[in-house]
Design a protein around this motif. Structure first.
Motif, PDB file in Angstrom:
ATOM      1  N   GLU A  95       0.812  -1.232   0.000  1.00  0.00           N
ATOM      2  CA  GLU A  95       0.000   0.000   0.000  1.00  0.00           C
ATOM      3  C   GLU A  95       0.840   1.274   0.000  1.00  0.00           C
ATOM      4  O   GLU A  95       0.400   2.312  -0.476  1.00  0.00           O
ATOM      5  N   PHE A  96       2.026   1.215   0.593  1.00  0.00           N
ATOM      6  CA  PHE A  96       2.887   2.408   0.705  1.00  0.00           C
ATOM      7  C   PHE A  96       4.328   2.041   0.348  1.00  0.00           C
ATOM      8  O   PHE A  96       5.221   2.138   1.185  1.00  0.00           O
ATOM      9  N   GLY A 223       4.270   8.526  17.481  1.00  0.00           N
ATOM     10  CA  GLY A 223       4.041   7.764  16.261  1.00  0.00           C
ATOM     11  C   GLY A 223       3.792   8.669  15.069  1.00  0.00           C
ATOM     12  O   GLY A 223       3.919   9.900  15.152  1.00  0.00           O
ATOM     13  N   PHE A 224       3.447   8.028  13.973  1.00  0.00           N
ATOM     14  CA  PHE A 224       3.216   8.724  12.707  1.00  0.00           C
ATOM     15  C   PHE A 224       1.914   8.215  12.099  1.00  0.00           C
ATOM     16  O   PHE A 224       1.610   7.026  12.192  1.00  0.00           O
ATOM     17  N   ALA A 225       1.168   9.110  11.473  1.00  0.00           N
ATOM     18  CA  ALA A 225      -0.028   8.702  10.747  1.00  0.00           C
ATOM     19  C   ALA A 225       0.119   9.156   9.302  1.00  0.00           C
ATOM     20  O   ALA A 225       0.402  10.326   9.042  1.00  0.00           O
ATOM     21  N   ILE A 226      -0.035   8.207   8.392  1.00  0.00           N
ATOM     22  CA  ILE A 226       0.098   8.514   6.972  1.00  0.00           C
ATOM     23  C   ILE A 226      -1.250   8.311   6.317  1.00  0.00           C
ATOM     24  O   ILE A 226      -1.778   7.191   6.304  1.00  0.00           O
ATOM     25  N   PRO A 227      -1.859   9.381   5.805  1.00  0.00           N
ATOM     26  CA  PRO A 227      -3.189   9.227   5.231  1.00  0.00           C
ATOM     27  C   PRO A 227      -3.172   8.387   3.950  1.00  0.00           C
ATOM     28  O   PRO A 227      -2.209   8.439   3.184  1.00  0.00           O
ATOM     29  N   ALA A 228      -4.241   7.633   3.740  1.00  0.00           N
ATOM     30  CA  ALA A 228      -4.385   6.897   2.486  1.00  0.00           C
ATOM     31  C   ALA A 228      -4.649   7.900   1.364  1.00  0.00           C
ATOM     32  O   ALA A 228      -5.071   9.023   1.610  1.00  0.00           O
ATOM     33  N   GLY A 229      -4.394   7.493   0.143  1.00  0.00           N
ATOM     34  CA  GLY A 229      -4.661   8.394  -0.985  1.00  0.00           C
ATOM     35  C   GLY A 229      -4.396   7.657  -2.269  1.00  0.00           C
ATOM     36  O   GLY A 229      -3.693   6.636  -2.267  1.00  0.00           O
ATOM     37  N   PRO A 230      -4.937   8.172  -3.373  1.00  0.00           N
ATOM     38  CA  PRO A 230      -4.800   7.471  -4.649  1.00  0.00           C
ATOM     39  C   PRO A 230      -3.344   7.408  -5.142  1.00  0.00           C
ATOM     40  O   PRO A 230      -3.048   6.658  -6.063  1.00  0.00           O
ATOM     41  N   VAL A 255       8.740   9.791  -4.468  1.00  0.00           N
ATOM     42  CA  VAL A 255       7.648  10.323  -5.283  1.00  0.00           C
ATOM     43  C   VAL A 255       6.408   9.459  -5.119  1.00  0.00           C
ATOM     44  O   VAL A 255       6.502   8.240  -4.913  1.00  0.00           O
ATOM     45  N   ALA A 256       5.267  10.092  -5.182  1.00  0.00           N
ATOM     46  CA  ALA A 256       3.979   9.389  -5.156  1.00  0.00           C
ATOM     47  C   ALA A 256       3.098  10.062  -6.196  1.00  0.00           C
ATOM     48  O   ALA A 256       2.980  11.290  -6.220  1.00  0.00           O
ATOM     49  N   LEU A 257       2.519   9.242  -7.083  1.00  0.00           N
ATOM     50  CA  LEU A 257       1.804   9.805  -8.230  1.00  0.00           C
ATOM     51  C   LEU A 257       0.351   9.350  -8.259  1.00  0.00           C
ATOM     52  O   LEU A 257       0.057   8.166  -8.117  1.00  0.00           O
ATOM     53  N   ASP A 258      -0.537  10.319  -8.490  1.00  0.00           N
ATOM     54  CA  ASP A 258      -1.915   9.999  -8.824  1.00  0.00           C
ATOM     55  C   ASP A 258      -2.059  10.316 -10.306  1.00  0.00           C
ATOM     56  O   ASP A 258      -2.025  11.484 -10.704  1.00  0.00           O
TER      57      ASP A 258
END
Ligand SMILES: Cc1cc2nc3c(=O)[nH]c(=O)nc-3n(C[C@H](O)[C@H](O)[C@H](O)COP(=O)(O)OP(=O)(O)OC[C@H]3O[C@@H](n4cnc5c(N)ncnc54)[C@H](O)[C@@H]3O)c2cc1C
Ligand code: SF4
Ligand code: FES
Ligand code: FES
Lengths: 339, 202
Positions: A95-96, A223-230, A255-258
């Protein structure tokens, strides 16, 4: 190493009472420091760079602070989760990917077994003058003393976010994944719990290179929270370094691409190895928005990312290396097969 | 090159000394200023603790500063784990802590309390039979001087048990934390591949 007393923190309530003071808090230097994996702290204590009189081992909190939980909202990671555990977690990898890759490409198998996520984001620069106390001039270690790196050995130093006082690069990898994914950091301390964007945790050196974070005295990272996203699944970490493994980044890109077909709906980009703090490349993101992602547009984005780069001689190569690293990361992320 | 060790700081030892402290910095740039004065030396009580090493309990009284590596080598005469760099950069000090490979030079002895420590001395069976990884290192000539070897073997066992020894490339990546000045790397990779099928997943 100087003498210190070793204590184990009994429970989280003790942390909330504000006993500990973090190495990188506003009031540095302070006599008490938290100990997680110890891979930064003990190293720098041996070198006499850090001098706590009291070392507070927080590993007693590991049962509560080691979460690795992925759900529809996103990913929650406890501050004491170990780098290796997160890098190997199947849900994180699927997922990440950028999170898993940034951890897997860092340090070594042994260090990843030892090191915690909280300690990881707070690791200190590898600037040789910071690490060697026989050099007097280091504003970060010894405020007001000058900066030996400005016209010294600065091959691995930063080109973005520097100041006249300090050009040390932020050395970590994982932080770039957190920046790119808009993570939130959960903080606990005597004033209670608070949550801030991870992007607000680190401070650029400015005229106070010794103050590296916005943590207050007595606060710790929970801690850390990483939101979900496309964009999360189509994410990648590319790291370029002097040797193929077990080395810090000379340049890296998260990099993270939608994507909508070939077109960029949203690009999220963070750069490592080239900046004084985990660096969000907003100009590069803007340059890509709505564009077809190909080599030409990736190069334009990379150009924008390094427009304000400032080099200091030995690190003149960095903007070019950084641009190429980012182009490669963007094109590799585009080619990823997403299940 | 002179063979006189410390004369004039140009001998091999002199250079090595500087190199170890500050890899890239020339000595002439060193600041004349001395290191800042020490904090007042307060009395710190020694700690009493028990370390569980290779299946045996060892009660110890230690200064809190003692690392796991120094506890093993200086206090328990278990000199298998080596001190290469003492800075987390070489892997010579690798031991298993509750089955996970870690660097004993960056672990305080106190942090190992309540955990099971396994060192190279604890690998062979009671009858002296070598662990498959030890045997494979012998069979594949996976060392020359042998200084890095205990760390390599402990790390290799950890690497296999983590499931990170599937392919040669993966072994190279996941064993990168163990440096070998003699560059026995190809044989080390072979040894690990050979030992893997003989090791039960612990
Ligand atoms: C040889 C070597 C190579 C390395 N290579 C890389 C690399 O390629 N990439 C990379 O990213 N990293 C690398 N590292 C750095 C390593 O990842 C960090 O040292 C490690 O992640 C720090 O985590 P720790 O738990 O050991 O922290 P510690 O050493 O225990 O703590 C670090 C600092 O954070 C503070 N702290 C710890 N936990 C908390 C908390 N929860 N809240 C508040 N303060 C806290 C401590 O007081 C201390 O000041 C390398 C390290 C070494 C020694
Ligand atoms: S770059 Fe920063 S850390 Fe390095 S010598 Fe200059 S002030 Fe110190
Ligand atoms: S002695 Fe521990 S890593 Fe080198
Ligand atoms: S065998 Fe000599 S260092 Fe590895």
């Amino acid at each position: 190493m100087r003498p210190f007393s070793y204590e184990r923190v009994p429970d989280q309530a003790a942390v909330r009472r504000g006993v500990p003071q973090s190495a990188t808090s506003r009031a540095a230097p302070v006599p008490t420091m938290l100990l997680a994996g110890g891979t930064t702290l003990l190293d720098l204590m041996k070198l006499d760079v850090l001098r706590p009189e009291r070392v507070l081992d927080i590993n007693t909190l590991a049962p509560k602070l080691s979460a690795i939980e992925a759900d529809a909202q996103g990913l929650r990671l406890g501050a004491l989760a170990r780098m290796a555990a997160v890098a190997d977690d199947a849900a994180v990898r699927r997922e990440f990917p950028v999170v898993a890759e940034s951890l897997m490409l860092a340090a070594s198998g042994q260090i990843r077994n030892m090191a915690s996520l909280g300690g990881n984001v707070l690791q200190r620069t590898r600037c040789s003058y910071f690490r060697d106390v026989s050099y007097a001039a280091c504003n970060k270690r010894n405020p007001g003393s000058g900066c030996a790196a400005l016209d010294g050995y600065n091959r691995l130093h930063a080109v973005l976010g520097t100041s006249e006082q300090c050009i040390a690069s932020y050395p970590g990898d994982f932080a770039q994944a957190l920046i790119a994914l808009d993570a939130v950091v959960e903080i606990e301390g005597p004033q209670g719990a608070r949550r801030i964007p991870f992007a607000e945790l680190h401070r650029q050196p400015g005229d106070r290179p010794d103050v590296e974070t916005t943590l207050n005295p007595g606060e710790m990272i929970a801690g850390f929270a990483i939101p979900a996203g496309p964009w999360a699944r189509r994410s990648r970490y590319v790291k370029v370094r002097d040797r193929e493994s077990y080395a810090f980044a000379a340049a890296s890109a998260a990099v993270a691409l939608d994507l909508d077909g070939d077109k960029v709906r949203q690009a999220r980009i963070a750069l490592g190895g080239v900046a004084t703090v985990p660096w969000r490349a907003t100009a590069a993101e803007a340059a890509l928005a709505g564009q077809v992602l190909d080599e030409a547009s990736a190069e334009r984005a990379a150009e924008a990312a390094f427009r304000d780069a400032k080099t200091h001689g030995e690190n003149d190569y960095k903007p070019e290396l950084g641009r190429r690293t980012l182009v490669r990361a963007l094109l590799e992320a585009k080619r990823m097969e997403i299940a | 090159m002179t063979s006189q060790p410390d004369e004039g700081g140009l001998g091999r030892r002199g250079l090595l000394g500087v190199g170890a402290a500050a890899p890239f910095l020339a000595p002439r740039q060193a600041a004349a200023q001395p290191a800042p004065p020490s904090l007042p030396l307060k009395e710190r009580p020694d700690m009493t603790l028990t370390l569980h090493i290779n299946g045996k309990a060892h009660p110890l009284t230690l200064d809190p500063r003692v690392t796991l590596l120094d506890a093993l080598r200086e206090h328990l005469a278990l000199t298998g784990a080596k001190k290469g760099c003492d800075q987390g950069q070489c892997g010579a000090c690798t031991v298993l802590l509750d089955g996970h490979r870690v660097l004993s030079c960056l672990t305080l002895a106190a942090m190992a309390e309540g955990k099971e420590v396994t060192t190279i001395e604890g690998l062979a069976g009671a009858d002296g039979a070598l662990h498959p990884m030890q045997q494979a290192f012998l069979d594949h000539d996976a060392f020359q001087c042998g200084y890095c070897t205990p760390g390599q073997i402990m790390s290799a066992i950890g690497c296999v048990q983590e499931g990170h020894a599937e392919k040669p490339e993966q072994i190279r990546e996941y064993m990168s934390g163990n440096l070998c000045r003699c560059a026995a790397y190809p044989n080390i990779v072979e040894a690990i591949q050979a030992a893997k099928p003989q090791m039960g997943r612990a």
